[in-house]
Write an enzyme that holds these catalytic residues in place. Structure first.
Site, PDB file in Angstrom:
ATOM      1  CG  LEU A 132     -12.114   4.640  -1.644  1.00 29.15           C
ATOM      2  CD1 LEU A 132     -11.527   6.020  -1.457  1.00 29.15           C
ATOM      3  CD2 LEU A 132     -11.751   3.744  -0.491  1.00 29.15           C
TER       4      LEU A 132
ATOM      5  CG  PHE B  20      -2.366  -0.028   0.981  1.00 24.31           C
ATOM      6  CD1 PHE B  20      -2.922  -0.997   0.170  1.00 24.31           C
ATOM      7  CD2 PHE B  20      -3.216   0.933   1.536  1.00 24.31           C
ATOM      8  CE1 PHE B  20      -4.295  -1.028  -0.071  1.00 24.31           C
ATOM      9  CE2 PHE B  20      -4.589   0.911   1.291  1.00 24.31           C
ATOM     10  CZ  PHE B  20      -5.126  -0.076   0.488  1.00 24.31           C
TER      11      PHE B  20
ATOM     12  NE  ARG C  54      -6.861   6.892   7.116  1.00 23.04           N
ATOM     13  CZ  ARG C  54      -7.213   5.795   6.450  1.00 23.04           C
ATOM     14  NH1 ARG C  54      -6.860   4.606   6.867  1.00 23.04           N
ATOM     15  NH2 ARG C  54      -7.944   5.878   5.350  1.00 23.04           N
TER      16      ARG C  54
ATOM     17  NE  ARG D  92      -4.828   6.252   1.225  1.00 18.68           N
ATOM     18  CZ  ARG D  92      -5.641   5.554   1.986  1.00 18.68           C
ATOM     19  NH1 ARG D  92      -6.251   6.142   3.013  1.00 18.68           N
ATOM     20  NH2 ARG D  92      -5.867   4.290   1.737  1.00 18.68           N
TER      21      ARG D  92
ATOM     22  CD  GLN E 149      -5.842   9.896   3.896  1.00 22.98           C
ATOM     23  OE1 GLN E 149      -6.525   8.954   4.271  1.00 22.98           O
ATOM     24  NE2 GLN E 149      -4.526   9.878   3.977  1.00 22.98           N
TER      25      GLN E 149
ATOM     26  CG  HIS F 215      -8.602   7.588  -1.245  1.00 20.86           C
ATOM     27  ND1 HIS F 215      -8.323   7.160  -2.516  1.00 20.86           N
ATOM     28  CD2 HIS F 215      -8.268   6.567  -0.421  1.00 20.86           C
ATOM     29  CE1 HIS F 215      -7.855   5.922  -2.456  1.00 20.86           C
ATOM     30  NE2 HIS F 215      -7.810   5.542  -1.196  1.00 20.86           N
TER      31      HIS F 215
ATOM     32  CD  GLU G  16      -3.090   3.662  -0.866  1.00 19.08           C
ATOM     33  OE1 GLU G  16      -3.809   4.489  -0.273  1.00 19.08           O
ATOM     34  OE2 GLU G  16      -1.900   3.503  -0.598  1.00 19.08           O
TER      35      GLU G  16
ATOM     36  CG  HIS H  54     -10.589   8.194   2.313  1.00 17.59           C
ATOM     37  ND1 HIS H  54     -11.649   7.366   2.037  1.00 17.59           N
ATOM     38  CD2 HIS H  54      -9.595   7.391   2.741  1.00 17.59           C
ATOM     39  CE1 HIS H  54     -11.306   6.117   2.287  1.00 17.59           C
ATOM     40  NE2 HIS H  54     -10.064   6.105   2.723  1.00 17.59           N
TER      41      HIS H  54
HETATM   42  C1  FAD Z   1     -14.606   3.638   1.431  1.00 13.88           C
HETATM   43  C2  FAD Z   1     -13.636   3.582   2.562  1.00 13.88           C
HETATM   44  C3  FAD Z   1     -12.625   2.628   2.579  1.00 13.88           C
HETATM   45  C4  FAD Z   1     -11.719   2.567   3.629  1.00 13.88           C
HETATM   46  N1  FAD Z   1     -10.742   1.608   3.598  1.00 13.88           N
HETATM   47  C5  FAD Z   1      -9.874   1.522   4.631  1.00 13.88           C
HETATM   48  C6  FAD Z   1      -8.875   0.514   4.643  1.00 13.88           C
HETATM   49  O1  FAD Z   1      -8.770  -0.299   3.747  1.00 13.88           O
HETATM   50  N2  FAD Z   1      -8.024   0.470   5.688  1.00 13.88           N
HETATM   51  C7  FAD Z   1      -8.113   1.351   6.730  1.00 13.88           C
HETATM   52  O2  FAD Z   1      -7.324   1.248   7.655  1.00 13.88           O
HETATM   53  N3  FAD Z   1      -9.070   2.308   6.747  1.00 13.88           N
HETATM   54  C8  FAD Z   1      -9.947   2.417   5.723  1.00 13.88           C
HETATM   55  N4  FAD Z   1     -10.910   3.400   5.741  1.00 13.88           N
HETATM   56  C9  FAD Z   1     -11.074   4.226   6.930  1.00 13.88           C
HETATM   57  C10 FAD Z   1     -11.781   3.450   8.014  1.00 13.88           C
HETATM   58  O3  FAD Z   1     -12.749   2.623   7.447  1.00 13.88           O
HETATM   59  C11 FAD Z   1     -12.485   4.346   9.028  1.00 13.88           C
HETATM   60  O4  FAD Z   1     -11.667   5.379   9.409  1.00 13.88           O
HETATM   61  C12 FAD Z   1     -12.844   3.541  10.266  1.00 13.88           C
HETATM   62  O5  FAD Z   1     -13.620   2.441   9.903  1.00 13.88           O
HETATM   63  C13 FAD Z   1     -13.569   4.367  11.308  1.00 13.88           C
HETATM   64  O6  FAD Z   1     -14.054   3.503  12.310  1.00 13.88           O
HETATM   65  P1  FAD Z   1     -14.715   4.050  13.637  1.00 13.88           P
HETATM   66  O7  FAD Z   1     -15.021   2.860  14.455  1.00 13.88           O
HETATM   67  O8  FAD Z   1     -13.848   5.089  14.217  1.00 13.88           O
HETATM   68  O9  FAD Z   1     -16.032   4.782  13.193  1.00 13.88           O
HETATM   69  P2  FAD Z   1     -17.263   4.380  12.243  1.00 13.88           P
HETATM   70  O10 FAD Z   1     -17.110   3.056  11.638  1.00 13.88           O
HETATM   71  O11 FAD Z   1     -17.462   5.557  11.378  1.00 13.88           O
HETATM   72  O12 FAD Z   1     -18.452   4.247  13.247  1.00 13.88           O
HETATM   73  C14 FAD Z   1     -19.038   5.340  13.877  1.00 13.88           C
HETATM   74  C15 FAD Z   1     -20.164   4.865  14.740  1.00 13.88           C
HETATM   75  O13 FAD Z   1     -20.621   5.943  15.542  1.00 13.88           O
HETATM   76  C16 FAD Z   1     -22.016   6.051  15.452  1.00 13.88           C
HETATM   77  N5  FAD Z   1     -22.390   7.439  15.707  1.00 13.88           N
HETATM   78  C17 FAD Z   1     -21.923   8.549  15.098  1.00 13.88           C
HETATM   79  N6  FAD Z   1     -22.509   9.642  15.622  1.00 13.88           N
HETATM   80  C18 FAD Z   1     -23.359   9.209  16.576  1.00 13.88           C
HETATM   81  C19 FAD Z   1     -24.264   9.852  17.456  1.00 13.88           C
HETATM   82  N7  FAD Z   1     -24.436  11.175  17.469  1.00 13.88           N
HETATM   83  N8  FAD Z   1     -24.996   9.087  18.302  1.00 13.88           N
HETATM   84  C20 FAD Z   1     -24.870   7.742  18.296  1.00 13.88           C
HETATM   85  N9  FAD Z   1     -24.029   7.093  17.490  1.00 13.88           N
HETATM   86  C21 FAD Z   1     -23.284   7.814  16.636  1.00 13.88           C
HETATM   87  C22 FAD Z   1     -22.343   5.543  14.086  1.00 13.88           C
HETATM   88  O14 FAD Z   1     -23.678   5.148  13.988  1.00 13.88           O
HETATM   89  C23 FAD Z   1     -21.366   4.378  13.966  1.00 13.88           C
HETATM   90  O15 FAD Z   1     -21.904   3.250  14.585  1.00 13.88           O
HETATM   91  C24 FAD Z   1     -11.817   3.485   4.686  1.00 13.88           C
HETATM   92  C25 FAD Z   1     -12.817   4.439   4.675  1.00 13.88           C
HETATM   93  C26 FAD Z   1     -13.720   4.509   3.617  1.00 13.88           C
HETATM   94  C27 FAD Z   1     -14.740   5.568   3.601  1.00 13.88           C
END
Ligand code: FAD
Ligand code: SF4
Ligand code: SF4
Ligand code: FES
Lengths: 584, 254
Positions: free
Chosen positions: A265, A135, A399, A299, A249, A251, A268, A364
């Site tokens: 998306l 990557f 990142r 990135r 960021q 992407h 990558e 992203h």
């Molecule tokens: C298309 C895409 C591909 C990606 N691919 C990769 C990858 O290959 N490798 C990598 O390392 N990263 C990748 N990322 C980044 C990574 O997926 C995210 O940064 C990561 O999953 C975030 O996880 P999280 O648990 O912090 O939050 P999230 O998964 O965003 O979860 C947030 C949670 O909080 C809840 N929430 C939010 N606000 C409230 C509220 N006010 N009240 C109650 N609940 C709330 C939501 O409902 C959800 O359940 C990618 C991102 C995208 C968009």
């Protein structure tokens, strides 16, 4: 025909009553960070409750594609946590918290094996080990993956662990505010139960914010509906420090066409698997911007290069560049990149095994967020923890791909352990009645706003403004114009209107999200104005150089008596033995 | 798909959208909206346009808008589909959008799918065999066997289309959950057998292999042929041919 008993209750629009429930540890968010935190908190003996605003198992994490970065060394035996640590600091342009990166690089290896033992099935090497793909800007092949559906498998695996432990959860519940007790400890949260329209007060001993990012403040974004950054507002209003809010960021590769899927998306992993970027003249332009790493450069560099090609007129008619993976052949592509194959076929009518893709940068990931302690993920507010994309400390100004899925596991777990411990050592605090009343009044206001503004339209205006004025390349004039626009939108948002009954009212929760978004945009723009240099994802055309003399620093955003203020804090230097690991 | 497309480039799309609150049949109705057509437009785009331009009280569930999360399930022209993955150009003329019928209605296009979690919890979870050497080694081909079942995005469209789920909800866990059990059974290092569960608690016998579920799965999972039928065969093996079962267990292939 929909006669089965329905969860519906008829609640008058102005009903200000709420039910009160309690738990030891409240976890806001059921993405990877929230669920991993819940497992750790539950296993630590705390009475744990998860709430999330969308359905369980649907969090933004499901979209992650490429993989989890961890130095297993299965393909490149020379890899080690030390090199992973160094890559993270260097590509973060030296403003990451070194200790966060240090803990991360060391622990993420265990978290990957743990995920496997929880039931995730990673792709394998010929000798049956976990496979690792290259990557951008990772020195070695380091991403552990499950085809291009790593996030889905991660979510499902953690969800299974949550269900297996019977950890209580409430989905489609939106937290609108956090309260502190008289001693300044976080102690309660107010929520809307979306499916019934009821209000809920949740009292807790400790809280973990795991609400994810805020990519939805931009028009062209790879982020989900829920990524409105509510957690940033919740934290700010509760007195927690935000940090490096300007670091967003972009992407390099998002879909550009057709309009309906703009921003989606293109992982990558396409470049990791050998995809080549070319401009409309057929030049492999990355050879000019980063001759050594080319498509697999960092990135921020690839995104800016694509942006430059397009701005300087070497883009396609759709305002994009080409990404070509056809040389890998249909069988390989369908096996390694199945989601991409279907995504282009179904949404754009493009067969990527035969045709080039058109791609352009898309918003992203938010590197900025709630300032969190490396060891415990604690914030400056006692009893209040933050993990995952909402938190800040690991990624600095850029990142690395794969470091977020690792981040959410490592610091989700650490937050869960620390919060459970805090809950054991502390009793339940009490929120002031007037704080709760004030919040109830605030969130019911959209129901009493006849002929008010449309929250969905306001969201679109915010997103358009940010895309136009606070994009990949910024300057003072644009940023000020963006801020002025946000001010106008903020005025209109005071009259935002929720239409229809309380039950499952999207316009109601969207109204509250609009207020959150306005606050975040202000923090992003004012921080971007503050940082008068270019570093990583933050590029200023009026300050094009990186300025280490002044800006090896983080920008804190906090509330000071109702006013948003910033503090510039120099980055903490690692001790010499750790500094020696960092290889620029 | 393309054969159904309209000939002339269209300028507008008309949607007939179900409206109403779950417990109040008198509120149930259909509203018609006409929205401007855009290239590559999907039904969810049209719903969003309605919300921001015509009627913000319209409620619909969605999240990823990329066919990844399984939130935006609905019945579009009477077929269960994802709103974010269904191009409006698939249809000529008016498009009818309704909530899934197999689940209790909340409001407008949103239904209550929360019963699913109790079912999910009842399935014996992944249980690794004992005595495995760490780190585990697994063959890629074994990973791939299970992969198909792991693509499930829990959209519950298959539950919606299944006549058995609609008619005997309490007795049969439904196709999504057989896929889940199969995904666990196909894990190369899983050490337990779910046949008793599938036979006695899950009501697998109720499924009469109509294959409706596999026709509509947006993740292209061959639900009936690759999950349900093999699981049914295993139930038969386990209960009527203990020798076969013991032999397989010894060979480690379950
Ligand atoms: C298309 C895409 C591909 C990606 N691919 C990769 C990858 O290959 N490798 C990598 O390392 N990263 C990748 N990322 C980044 C990574 O997926 C995210 O940064 C990561 O999953 C975030 O996880 P999280 O648990 O912090 O939050 P999230 O998964 O965003 O979860 C947030 C949670 O909080 C809840 N929430 C939010 N606000 C409230 C509220 N006010 N009240 C109650 N609940 C709330 C939501 O409902 C959800 O359940 C990618 C991102 C995208 C968009
Ligand atoms: S094949 Fe079985 S599970 Fe699928 S729809 Fe038919 S009866 Fe239901
Ligand atoms: S098996 Fe297919 S149709 Fe059923 S829930 Fe999973 S993805 Fe949806
Ligand atoms: S919104 Fe996620 S599948 Fe449609």
């Amino acid at each position: 025909m929909w006669s089965k008993e329905s969860p519906v209750k008829n609640i008058p629009k102005d009903d200000s009553s709420y039910e009160t429930i309690t738990c030891d540890v409240l976890i806001v968010g059921a993405g990877g960070a929230g669920m991993r935190a819940a497992i750790a908190s539950f296993d630590g003996g705390a009475d744990t409750l998860i709430v999330c605003k969308t359905l369980l198992g649907k969090a933004h994490t499901v979209m992650a594609e490429g993989g989890i970065a961890a130095s297993l060394g299965n393909i490149d035996p020379n890899d080690s946590w030390e090199v992973h640590f160094s890559d993270t600091i260097v590509e973060g342009q030296s403003i990451s918290n070194w200790k966060t990166a240090y803990i991360y690089a060391k622990e993420v290896v265990d978290r990957v094996y743990e995920l496997e033992q929880y039931g995730a099935l990673f792709d394998r090497t010929d000798d049956g080990k976990i496979m690792q793909r290259p990557f951008g800007a990772h020195t070695y092949r380091r991403l552990c993956y499950i085809g291009d559906r790593t996030g889905l498998e991660l979510i499902r695996t953690l969800e299974d662990q949550v269900l297996k432990r019977k950890i209580p959860f409430m989905d489609e519940v939106e937290i609108t505010a956090l309260f502190k007790d008289a001693t300044g400890r976080a102690c309660a949260a107010l929520a809307i139960k979306n499916r019934t329209g009821e209000l809920l007060l949740i009292q807790f001993k400790a809280i973990i914010l795991a609400t994810g990012g805020c990519g939805k403040v931009y028009e062209v974004t790879s982020n989900s509906y829920e990524s409105t950054g509510d957690g940033l507002s919740l934290a700010y209003r509760a007195g927690a420090d935000l940090m490096d809010m300007e670091m967003m960021q972009f992407h390099p590769t998002g879909m550009i066409y057709p309009a309906g899927v703009r921003g989606l998306l293109v992982t990558e992993a396409v470049r990791g698997e050998g995809g080549i970027l070319t401009n409309v003249k057929g030049e492999r332009f990355m050879e000019r911007y980063d001759p050594k790493r080319k498509e697999l450069s960092a990135r921020d560099i690839v995104a800016r290069s694509i942006y430059t090609e397009i701005i300087e007129g070497r883009g396609t008619a759709n305002g994009a560049v080409y990404l070509d993976i056809t040389k890998r052949g249909p069988e390989y592509i369908k096996k390694k990149l199945p989601s991409m194959y279907y995504q282009f076929l179904e949404f754009a009518g493009v067969d990527i095994t035969k045709q080039k893709m058109e791609v352009a940068p898309t918003v992203h990931y938010h590197m900025g967020g709630v300032r969190a302690d490396p060891e415990t993920a604690g914030t400056n507010v006692p009893g209040f923890y933050a993990a995952g994309e909402v938190a800040c400390g690991l990624h600095g100004a850029n990142r690395l791909g794969g470091n977020s899925l690792g981040d959410i596991l490592v610091f989700g777990r650490r937050a869960g352990i620390a919060a459970a411990r805090f809950a054991k050592e502390n009793s339940m605090g009490r929120a002031a009645g007037q704080d709760i009343e004030g919040e109830v009044k605030r969130i019911l206001a959209p129901f009493d706003s006849p002929n008010g503004t449309n929250p969905f339209a306001l969201k679109e205006r915010i997103a358009a403004t940010m895309w136009k004025h606070v994009g990949i390349v910024r300057n003072e004039k644009d940023l000020r114009a963006g801020l002025a626009d946000i001010d106008v939108i903020a005025e209109d948002a005071k009259r935002v209107e929720a239409k229809g009954p309380r039950i499952y009212n999207e316009s109601w929760v969207a109204s509250i999200q609009v207020w959150n978004m306005v606050l975040e945009c202000r923090a992003i723009i004012t921080s971007a104005l503050e940082r008068t240099e270019s570093r990583g994802a933050h590029t200023r055309s009026d300050y094009p150089a990186k300025d280490d003399a002044h800006w090896l620093a983080n920008i804190i955003t906090r509330d000071d008596g109702g006013k948003m203020v910033h503090e510039v804090v120099p980055v903490q230097k690692p001790p010499p033995e750790v500094a020696a690991l960092i290889k620029e | 798909m393309m054969a159904e497309m309209a000939q002339e480039p269209r300028k507008e799309v008309t949607l007939r959208v179900f409206r109403g609150v779950g417990n109040d049949p008198s509120s149930h109705r259909y509203d018609t909206f006409t929205v401007p057509h855009e290239d590559g437009m999907v039904v969810l785009n049209a719903i969003h346009y309605i919300q921001s331009h015509f009627d913000s009280s319209l409620s619909a569930r969605w999240n990823c808008k990329a066919g990844r999360c399984g939130s935006c399930s609905a019945e579009i022209n009477e077929v269960p589909r994802l709103m974010c993955k269904t191009p409006v150009d698939k249809f000529e003329g008016e498009i009818t959008v309704e909530p899934m019928r197999a689940f209790p209605l909340v409001r407008d296009l949103a239904t209550d799918v929360s019963d699913n979690w109790a079912v999910g919890m009842s399935i014996p979870p992944f249980t690794p065999r004992t005595g495995l050497k760490e780190p585990w080694t697994i063959k890629q081909e074994d990973v791939e066997r299970s992969r198909e079942m792991r693509k499930c995005i829990e959209c519950f469209l298959c539950q919606d289309v299944c006549h058995v789920v609609r008619e005997h909800k309490a007795d049969y866990i439904g196709p999504r959950w057989v896929v889940k059990a199969a995904s666990l059974d196909m894990h190369p290092l899983d050490g337990i057998n779910r046949s008793d569960f599938l036979k006695d608690q899950a009501g697998l016998g109720y499924c009469n292999i109509t294959k409706c579920c596999q026709e509509i799965c947006p993740e292209h999972i061959i639900i009936t042929d690759d999950a349900i039928i093999p699981e049914k065969e295993r139930v038969v093996d386990r209960h009527y041919d203990p020798l076969v079962w013991a032999y397989r267990k010894l060979r480690g292939s379950k």
